[in-house]
Design a protein around this motif. Structure first.
Motif, PDB file in Angstrom:
ATOM      1  N   GLU A 246     -44.419  32.971  29.804  1.00  0.00           N
ATOM      2  CA  GLU A 246     -44.909  31.870  28.613  1.00  0.00           C
ATOM      3  C   GLU A 246     -44.050  32.101  27.523  1.00  0.00           C
ATOM      4  O   GLU A 246     -43.637  33.180  27.078  1.00  0.00           O
ATOM      5  CB  GLU A 246     -46.338  31.953  28.230  1.00  0.00           C
ATOM      6  CG  GLU A 246     -46.771  30.880  27.192  1.00  0.00           C
ATOM      7  CD  GLU A 246     -48.155  31.128  26.920  1.00  0.00           C
ATOM      8  OE1 GLU A 246     -48.424  30.933  25.619  1.00  0.00           O
ATOM      9  OE2 GLU A 246     -48.947  31.741  27.713  1.00  0.00           O
ATOM     10  N   ARG A 247     -43.328  30.871  26.763  1.00  0.00           N
ATOM     11  CA  ARG A 247     -42.497  31.125  25.606  1.00  0.00           C
ATOM     12  C   ARG A 247     -43.634  31.530  24.450  1.00  0.00           C
ATOM     13  O   ARG A 247     -44.553  30.998  24.107  1.00  0.00           O
ATOM     14  CB  ARG A 247     -42.188  29.782  25.317  1.00  0.00           C
ATOM     15  CG  ARG A 247     -41.064  29.813  24.040  1.00  0.00           C
ATOM     16  CD  ARG A 247     -40.525  28.398  23.790  1.00  0.00           C
ATOM     17  NE  ARG A 247     -39.338  28.447  22.825  1.00  0.00           N
ATOM     18  CZ  ARG A 247     -39.140  27.499  22.280  1.00  0.00           C
ATOM     19  NH1 ARG A 247     -39.219  26.228  22.457  1.00  0.00           N
ATOM     20  NH2 ARG A 247     -38.080  27.713  21.222  1.00  0.00           N
ATOM     21  N   VAL A 248     -42.925  32.443  23.761  1.00  0.00           N
ATOM     22  CA  VAL A 248     -43.497  33.152  22.679  1.00  0.00           C
ATOM     23  C   VAL A 248     -42.535  33.199  21.329  1.00  0.00           C
ATOM     24  O   VAL A 248     -41.557  33.890  21.498  1.00  0.00           O
ATOM     25  CB  VAL A 248     -44.036  34.729  22.860  1.00  0.00           C
ATOM     26  CG1 VAL A 248     -44.768  35.241  21.435  1.00  0.00           C
ATOM     27  CG2 VAL A 248     -44.972  34.759  23.968  1.00  0.00           C
TER      28      VAL A 248
ATOM     29  N   GLU B 217     -35.337  42.940  20.953  1.00  0.00           N
ATOM     30  CA  GLU B 217     -35.297  44.239  20.862  1.00  0.00           C
ATOM     31  C   GLU B 217     -36.648  44.691  21.451  1.00  0.00           C
ATOM     32  O   GLU B 217     -37.005  45.826  21.899  1.00  0.00           O
ATOM     33  CB  GLU B 217     -35.159  45.134  19.490  1.00  0.00           C
ATOM     34  CG  GLU B 217     -35.954  44.507  18.468  1.00  0.00           C
ATOM     35  CD  GLU B 217     -35.541  43.284  17.841  1.00  0.00           C
ATOM     36  OE1 GLU B 217     -36.176  42.953  16.566  1.00  0.00           O
ATOM     37  OE2 GLU B 217     -34.431  42.826  18.100  1.00  0.00           O
ATOM     38  N   SER B 218     -37.697  43.862  21.547  1.00  0.00           N
ATOM     39  CA  SER B 218     -38.987  43.992  22.183  1.00  0.00           C
ATOM     40  C   SER B 218     -39.110  43.962  23.587  1.00  0.00           C
ATOM     41  O   SER B 218     -40.220  44.279  24.176  1.00  0.00           O
ATOM     42  CB  SER B 218     -39.966  43.225  21.565  1.00  0.00           C
ATOM     43  OG  SER B 218     -39.801  41.769  21.721  1.00  0.00           O
ATOM     44  N   LEU B 219     -38.076  43.317  24.090  1.00  0.00           N
ATOM     45  CA  LEU B 219     -37.859  43.301  25.655  1.00  0.00           C
ATOM     46  C   LEU B 219     -37.783  44.462  26.289  1.00  0.00           C
ATOM     47  O   LEU B 219     -36.935  45.439  26.120  1.00  0.00           O
ATOM     48  CB  LEU B 219     -37.069  42.228  25.988  1.00  0.00           C
ATOM     49  CG  LEU B 219     -36.817  40.714  25.214  1.00  0.00           C
ATOM     50  CD1 LEU B 219     -35.709  39.827  25.768  1.00  0.00           C
ATOM     51  CD2 LEU B 219     -38.320  40.228  26.022  1.00  0.00           C
TER      52      LEU B 219
ATOM     53  N   ALA C 277     -36.388  43.328  31.900  1.00  0.00           N
ATOM     54  CA  ALA C 277     -36.504  41.800  31.482  1.00  0.00           C
ATOM     55  C   ALA C 277     -35.479  41.262  32.268  1.00  0.00           C
ATOM     56  O   ALA C 277     -34.404  41.748  32.552  1.00  0.00           O
ATOM     57  CB  ALA C 277     -36.598  41.310  30.202  1.00  0.00           C
ATOM     58  N   PRO C 278     -35.497  39.883  32.917  1.00  0.00           N
ATOM     59  CA  PRO C 278     -34.320  39.216  33.468  1.00  0.00           C
ATOM     60  C   PRO C 278     -33.342  38.986  32.444  1.00  0.00           C
ATOM     61  O   PRO C 278     -33.618  39.140  31.267  1.00  0.00           O
ATOM     62  CB  PRO C 278     -35.235  37.852  33.787  1.00  0.00           C
ATOM     63  CG  PRO C 278     -36.675  37.745  33.520  1.00  0.00           C
ATOM     64  CD  PRO C 278     -36.870  39.126  32.871  1.00  0.00           C
TER      65      PRO C 278
ATOM     66  N   ALA D  60     -35.112  35.446  24.148  1.00  0.00           N
ATOM     67  CA  ALA D  60     -36.091  36.446  24.006  1.00  0.00           C
ATOM     68  C   ALA D  60     -37.426  35.873  23.997  1.00  0.00           C
ATOM     69  O   ALA D  60     -38.575  36.430  24.344  1.00  0.00           O
ATOM     70  CB  ALA D  60     -35.858  37.215  22.838  1.00  0.00           C
ATOM     71  N   GLU D  61     -37.521  34.597  23.355  1.00  0.00           N
ATOM     72  CA  GLU D  61     -38.792  33.931  23.356  1.00  0.00           C
ATOM     73  C   GLU D  61     -39.231  33.518  24.736  1.00  0.00           C
ATOM     74  O   GLU D  61     -40.473  33.646  24.882  1.00  0.00           O
ATOM     75  CB  GLU D  61     -38.631  32.609  22.678  1.00  0.00           C
ATOM     76  CG  GLU D  61     -38.436  32.882  21.248  1.00  0.00           C
ATOM     77  CD  GLU D  61     -37.975  31.719  20.394  1.00  0.00           C
ATOM     78  OE1 GLU D  61     -37.897  30.550  20.793  1.00  0.00           O
ATOM     79  OE2 GLU D  61     -37.995  31.836  19.131  1.00  0.00           O
ATOM     80  N   TYR D  62     -38.457  33.412  25.735  1.00  0.00           N
ATOM     81  CA  TYR D  62     -39.004  33.289  27.192  1.00  0.00           C
ATOM     82  C   TYR D  62     -38.775  34.616  27.952  1.00  0.00           C
ATOM     83  O   TYR D  62     -38.960  34.435  29.319  1.00  0.00           O
ATOM     84  CB  TYR D  62     -37.832  32.129  27.785  1.00  0.00           C
ATOM     85  CG  TYR D  62     -38.016  30.958  27.438  1.00  0.00           C
ATOM     86  CD1 TYR D  62     -38.895  30.062  27.985  1.00  0.00           C
ATOM     87  CD2 TYR D  62     -37.311  30.401  26.468  1.00  0.00           C
ATOM     88  CE1 TYR D  62     -39.115  28.796  27.491  1.00  0.00           C
ATOM     89  CE2 TYR D  62     -37.212  28.959  26.081  1.00  0.00           C
ATOM     90  CZ  TYR D  62     -38.273  28.368  26.513  1.00  0.00           C
ATOM     91  OH  TYR D  62     -38.496  26.896  26.198  1.00  0.00           O
ATOM     92  N   GLY D  63     -38.679  35.812  27.371  1.00  0.00           N
ATOM     93  CA  GLY D  63     -38.680  37.044  28.001  1.00  0.00           C
ATOM     94  C   GLY D  63     -37.465  37.286  28.627  1.00  0.00           C
ATOM     95  O   GLY D  63     -37.412  38.223  29.724  1.00  0.00           O
ATOM     96  N   VAL D  64     -36.447  36.906  28.353  1.00  0.00           N
ATOM     97  CA  VAL D  64     -34.964  36.999  28.741  1.00  0.00           C
ATOM     98  C   VAL D  64     -34.219  37.655  28.068  1.00  0.00           C
ATOM     99  O   VAL D  64     -33.902  37.206  26.704  1.00  0.00           O
ATOM    100  CB  VAL D  64     -34.522  35.701  29.362  1.00  0.00           C
ATOM    101  CG1 VAL D  64     -33.071  35.763  29.895  1.00  0.00           C
ATOM    102  CG2 VAL D  64     -35.720  34.996  30.443  1.00  0.00           C
TER     103      VAL D  64
END
Length: 175
Positions: free
Chosen positions: A83-85, A91-93, A97-98, A124-128
């Motif tokens: 989910e988009r955050v 730096e938090s990933l 992460a992909p 990063a908002e998408y976890g990438v």
């Protein structure tokens, strides 16, 4: 300059995240000028020019943002189910992460003018994560190709210079 442009672009993006679709930065800058003109009188003198430049930059970047976001989200879709955050920092990933390939990030930059820092933040908002090394490599290759093109252009100009000199020797100077 460059730093102001980056600030304006970030503000435009965050304005979009807040739902602002119409230009707003010139209005905001006008308020800043009103507040600061006592300390910086030249702001009043340059008000129209400042506001015009800000509006142009915002309008131009809004198009870049729209196009680049569409292409970035298409490139991210196969990489993420997360989910988009909004506000998630690169730096938090986790290392697991992909990763968006650097070549893709470079294409966004080179073709659509989409800044790498914005690509990194949005991914990063998408976890990438973004392959920054791959981006840097693609950028260096592009600069190298450009440099080689410049050398070829200079060689062509030198050939034309030689041709011009030959014509001048043969025909003489014109009056």
């Amino acid at each position: 300059g460059y730093v102001l442009r980056r600030i304006i672009r970030r503000a435009v993006r965050h304005g979009r995240l807040l739902g602002r679709r119409e230009p707003f930065m010139d209005v905001t800058a006008g308020v800043v000028i009103d507040v600061m003109e006592g300390a910086y009188p030249y702001l009043s003198d340059q008000r129209a020019r400042i506001l015009k430049v800000i509006r142009q930059e915002e309008t131009q970047f809004a198009r870049t943002l729209e196009t680049g976001t569409t292409h970035l989200e298409a490139a991210l879709a196969p990489l993420t189910g997360a989910e988009r955050v909004i506000g998630r920092r690169p730096e938090s990933l986790p290392e697991s992460a992909p990763v968006l390939p650097g070549e893709v990030a470079f294409r966004l930059h080179d073709t659509y003018g989409f800044p790498i820092d914005l690509t990194v933040d949005m991914a990063a908002e998408y976890g990438v994560r973004v392959d920054r090394e791959g981006f840097a490599t693609a950028m260096a290759e592009q600069k190298d190709r450009s440099r080689k093109g410049t050398k070829a252009d200079l060689a062509r100009h030198a050939e034309l210079g030689d041709l011009y000199q030959a014509i001048l020797r043969r025909a003489g100077e014109s009056r």
